[in-house]
Design an enzyme around this catalytic site. Structure first.
Site, mmCIF file in Angstrom:
data_model
loop_
_atom_site.group_PDB
_atom_site.id
_atom_site.type_symbol
_atom_site.label_atom_id
_atom_site.label_comp_id
_atom_site.label_asym_id
_atom_site.label_seq_id
_atom_site.Cartn_x
_atom_site.Cartn_y
_atom_site.Cartn_z
ATOM 1 N N CYS A 160 1.624 5.232 0.105
ATOM 2 C CA CYS A 160 1.527 4.269 -0.996
ATOM 3 C C CYS A 160 0.886 2.975 -0.533
ATOM 4 C CB CYS A 160 2.909 3.998 -1.574
ATOM 5 S SG CYS A 160 3.607 5.383 -2.483
ATOM 6 N N GLU A 177 1.402 1.820 3.105
ATOM 7 C CA GLU A 177 1.682 1.674 4.520
ATOM 8 C C GLU A 177 0.390 1.473 5.313
ATOM 9 O OE1 GLU A 177 2.868 3.998 2.346
ATOM 10 O OE2 GLU A 177 4.353 5.235 3.387
#
Length: 824
Positions: free
Chosen positions: A454, A456
């Site tokens: 998402c 990171e």
């Protein structure tokens, strides 16, 4: 445009940098073929892996895995779709979901038995399965029952883990039946040198081993497995070369025959050898991604800074007159469609937290180089243009923003956002780079970060998988437990006795300490759980192939999970961030500061879900008081100061702990926070009763670090200013913010300029870390609910990813519809 005129262009109503967005007939036909296909379960991998595990049972785990991987690649069925230029898939079904029995098989059989629901009958993310595939899966189940990763994990985990999941405060189950993923390997080296270089490095280390040394004995099977797996991938590519030649023999269309022979030439060369042109580089990188997907059922296996990896070979091809912009665009579009084909199924309970047929694969574009110079190039625009044309939910496109960003690239990104689906998401170098440096990553690597999953950030080719993406921690539930003396009001279970109920607290400080007490306990439980799962992964999975493509695994002679990577971080995913801040502020304001109601009155209202109309004030009146209290997302320091303080606490508390790789070689080895809640805010909300922010029992929690739906009422600027106050430099695992704007806000001209200026200010002045923009109106979403067949390619941003809207579970659809819609 001549190329598209020859191909038979398909116009859309959109433009990209003033140019009509078009798809060639090839791309349009492939897109239609795939989007009309319902994902299907395939048993090929499961059957072949079982055969290999039965044959190589006595081998060391890493060698058994390598030989099983080779057996799969040698024997799985393969196909080439009509017209495609990039080849390779997880199976011969159009959108094929293989099964990974080594991680868990019991859940597969339970769901085939209808518990809780068969795959084809799910309310969202449905999968079809034919009789033969189901028969195979049932036949191999006996071999895996009690002999898989899930079973090994459960045998080691304390009973508190099961209780934590039962009451809905922590959940790591997806890690027991799923792999790590969440990484980008050294793709540039593969494109530049080929897998033969990886094999040579492993063979060199093998030749240097002194087997009288204990460490060498441990290194030998891993290094041997590197050679086995890389040679297997080369042979797998050669299978596609042979298939293309066979298909060309019977192909009647002269142009397609020529394309098939080109595909054969490409697959015969890469990924074994260096890529000689742009087509080969794209195919090489795709083969690497695909085969990593086959080795392990983790997701978020990404392509890194694709524009930086591909620009040199693109320039070389252009200068030699071998390729034009439209040719390269079509190749990238073919890659995107291959990614859309990829499917992986997990159990229904996990799926509810990861809804949308999403594997979270990122293409990162933009950013800067080591000297701070803007890195935008022609491939950056090719990637954005491909997304504008394909307009599907995968891959995830991530734009790295910085204060010197190429203006044309920034506006090109908003052109793509206007088309819909929240692509690209935008990440600020001004915060991400310092956050990584704060964790001990040197500048020269931090500046080269790319996005996986998402939100990171990872140092590609040098970092262990899953920099975040550990288990979920339900902050909303932790808050509820702190109000009930540590006891879950739904089950009467108490794992951590508190310091009293809300009625016992004399002031806000006692309330806040009660929350901290519960948070410390459950954070520790979650980290203990995930470390045990990681230990089981190291011993029982030990993926050699992906480790061979991450430095310094070969040089150290060990897989990533044993400490082979240069950098290592992990962290939990926090759910309900805004609910806690809003609830703490509401109690402080209404109960302790203004004394409008007593703590006893509020507790009764919570216990009765704000529905007791016999009290004075009534439950509904108390709910209105709590809803009217200051809310995060409105640039109100009363609540924002509480948010910042509590959020700093959870960030600092998380970073106290270490991963299982700590002290074993990698830099870091620490836990780090992330607000990437994926779609878990919906199912986790069902565990939480009424909360003091005015939310009713069972309702969805706030997603990510975004304000709670409908509570940010002062406009987009106030909303962003509140989020920008959070100490994002501590959130090295990634901060996530969803913003929903009215479509008119993205219309070219003054409206768009205002929105761009708002985003610039958020990143530059308020140190925002991330933003993603949904621009689909609530009316359109409601129409899609009513007439799904007419909106089959309607795309929305869910959390740190996009998804096609109509296949989503209705509860998640409703959650997306209810998000605040801003005008700029």
């Amino acid at each position: 445009m001549k190329y598209y005129e020859e191909q038979g262009q398909t116009d859309t109503k959109h433009e990209f940098l003033g140019r009509p967005v078009v798809r060639s007939k090839r791309i349009n036909d492939l897109r239609d073929l795939l989007i009309d296909a319902t994902p299907q379960i395939c048993s090929d991998r499961a059957k072949l892996l079982t055969q290999a595990y039965q044959t190589y049972q006595s081998e060391p785990t890493v060698l058994k895995r390598a030989k099983a991987f080779r057996h799969i690649l040698e024997n799985m069925r393969i196909s080439i779709l009509p017209g495609e230029l990039i080849v390779g898939s997880l199976g011969v079904k159009l959108r094929c979901a293989p099964i990974f029995p080594e991680f868990g098989m019991d859940w597969v059989i339970e769901e085939l038995d209808g518990n809780p629901v068969r795959p084809e009958q799910r309310p969202g993310d449905r999968y079809l399965i034919d009789e033969e595939d189901e028969k195979v899966l049932r036949e191999i189940h006996s071999f895996w029952h009690g002999n898989d990763h899930e079973s090994r994990c459960k045998a080691m985990l304390p009973k508190e883990t099961e209780i934590g999941k039962k009451i809905g405060v922590t959940d790591s189950y997806w890690l027991m039946i799923g792999g790590d993923g969440h990484l980008t390997v050294d793709l540039k080296s593969v494109a530049d040198k080929g897998l033969k270089d990886v094999i040579a490095r492993a063979q060199k280390r093998l030749a240097q081993l002194d087997l009288s040394e204990p460490d060498a004995i441990e290194q030998k099977p891993f290094l041997e497995s590197v050679v086995i797996t890389c040679e297997a991938v080369i042979a797998f590519a050669h299978r596609y070369a042979q298939l293309a030649v066979e298909m060309a023999k019977t192909e009647k269309d002269a142009q397609r025959k020529k394309e098939l022979m080109k595909i054969a030439e490409v697959c015969q060369n890469v990924p074994e050898n260096p890529a000689r042109d742009f087509h080969e580089a794209a195919q090489s990188l795709w083969f690497i991604n695909l085969t990593m997907q086959i080795e392990n059922n983790g997701h978020s296996i990404s392509f890194g800074r694709y524009d930086q990896t591909m620009i040199d070979i693109y320039k070389k091809d252009v200068e030699a007159g071998n390729i034009e912009y439209d040719d390269a665009l079509e190749i990238i579009e073919c890659v995107f469609l291959k990614m859309f084909q990829l499917q992986k199924i997990t159990c229904w309970d996990n799926t509810k937290a990861f809804s949308g047929y999403q594997l979270f694969q990122n293409f990162t574009v933009g950013g800067q180089d080591i000297n701070g110079k803007d890195s935008a190039n022609e491939v950056s625009f090719l990637v954005l243009n491909a997304q504008a044309a394909i307009a599907l939910n995968t891959p995830s496109i991530s734009l790295r923003y910085h204060n010197r960003i190429n203006e044309r690239l920034l506006y090109a990104s908003f052109d793509v956002v206007r088309i819909g689906g929240g692509q690209p998401a935008m990440y600020s170098d001004e915060v991400y780079i310092p956050a990584l440096v704060n964790r001990g990553i040197p500048w020269e690597d931090a500046v080269n970060y790319s996005i996986v999953g998402c939100v990171e950030a990872i140092v590609e080719g040098k970092q262990t998988g899953r920099p975040n993406g550990a288990g979920f921690i339900n902050l909303g539930k932790i808050l509820e437990l702190s109000l009930y003396n540590g006891k879950d009001p739904n089950t009467d279970i108490c794992m951590c006795e508190g310091t009293g109920t809300l009625s016992d607290f004399k002031n806000y400080e006692e309330l806040y300490e009660a929350f901290k007490t519960q948070a410390r306990y459950y954070f520790k439980q979650q980290i203990m759980t995930d470390n045990i799962i990681d230990q089981c992964t190291e011993l029982g999975i030990a993926d050699p192939y992906v480790s061979s493509l991450v430095h310094d695994c070969i040089e150290r002679g060990k897989v990533m999970k044993a400490g082979g990577a240069i950098y290592d971080y992990c962290g939990p995913l926090y759910v309900g961030v805004a609910n806690v801040g809003n609830s703490l502020a509401a109690i402080k304001k209404v109960v302790f500061d203004d004394k409008k109601i007593t703590a006893e009155q509020l507790m009764h209202a919570l216990e009765t879900n704000y529905e007791d109309m016999t009290t004075k004030p009534t439950g509904a009146e108390i709910q209105k008081m709590m809803l009217d209290a200051p809310k995060y997302g409105n640039d109100d320091d009363y609540v924002d100061d509480i948010m910042v303080d509590y959020f700093r606490f959870i960030c600092e508390e998380t970073a106290k702990y270490h991963t299982t790789r700590y002290g074993r070689g990698p830099i870091g080895g620490t836990w780090q926070p992330s607000t990437s809640s994926v779609s878990s805010n919906v199912p986790f909300g069902s565990f939480v009763g009424a909360t003091p922010d005015g939310r009713k029992a069972g309702d969805a929690l706030a997603d990510t670090s975004s304000p709670m739906h409908g509570t940010d009422t002062n406009g987009i600027t106030s909303s962003l200013k509140s989020v920008g106050k959070l100490p994002t430099v501590l959130v090295s695992g990634g901060q996530l913010l969803n913003v929903k704007v009215m479509p008119a806000s993205l219309e070219p001209g003054p409206n768009l300029k205002k929105l761009v200026d708002v985003v610039r200010t958020y990143f530059s002045d308020y140190k925002g870390m991330h933003v993603q923009i949904n621009c689909v109106s609530a009316d359109t979403l409601k129409a899609a609910q009513d007439n799904p067949s007419e909106y089959k390619d309607l795309m929305v941003r869910v959390a740190g990813y996009s998804a096609l809207f109509t296949p989503l579970d209705k509860a998640l659809q409703d959650d997306i519809i209810e998000r605040t819609e801003h005008a700029v």
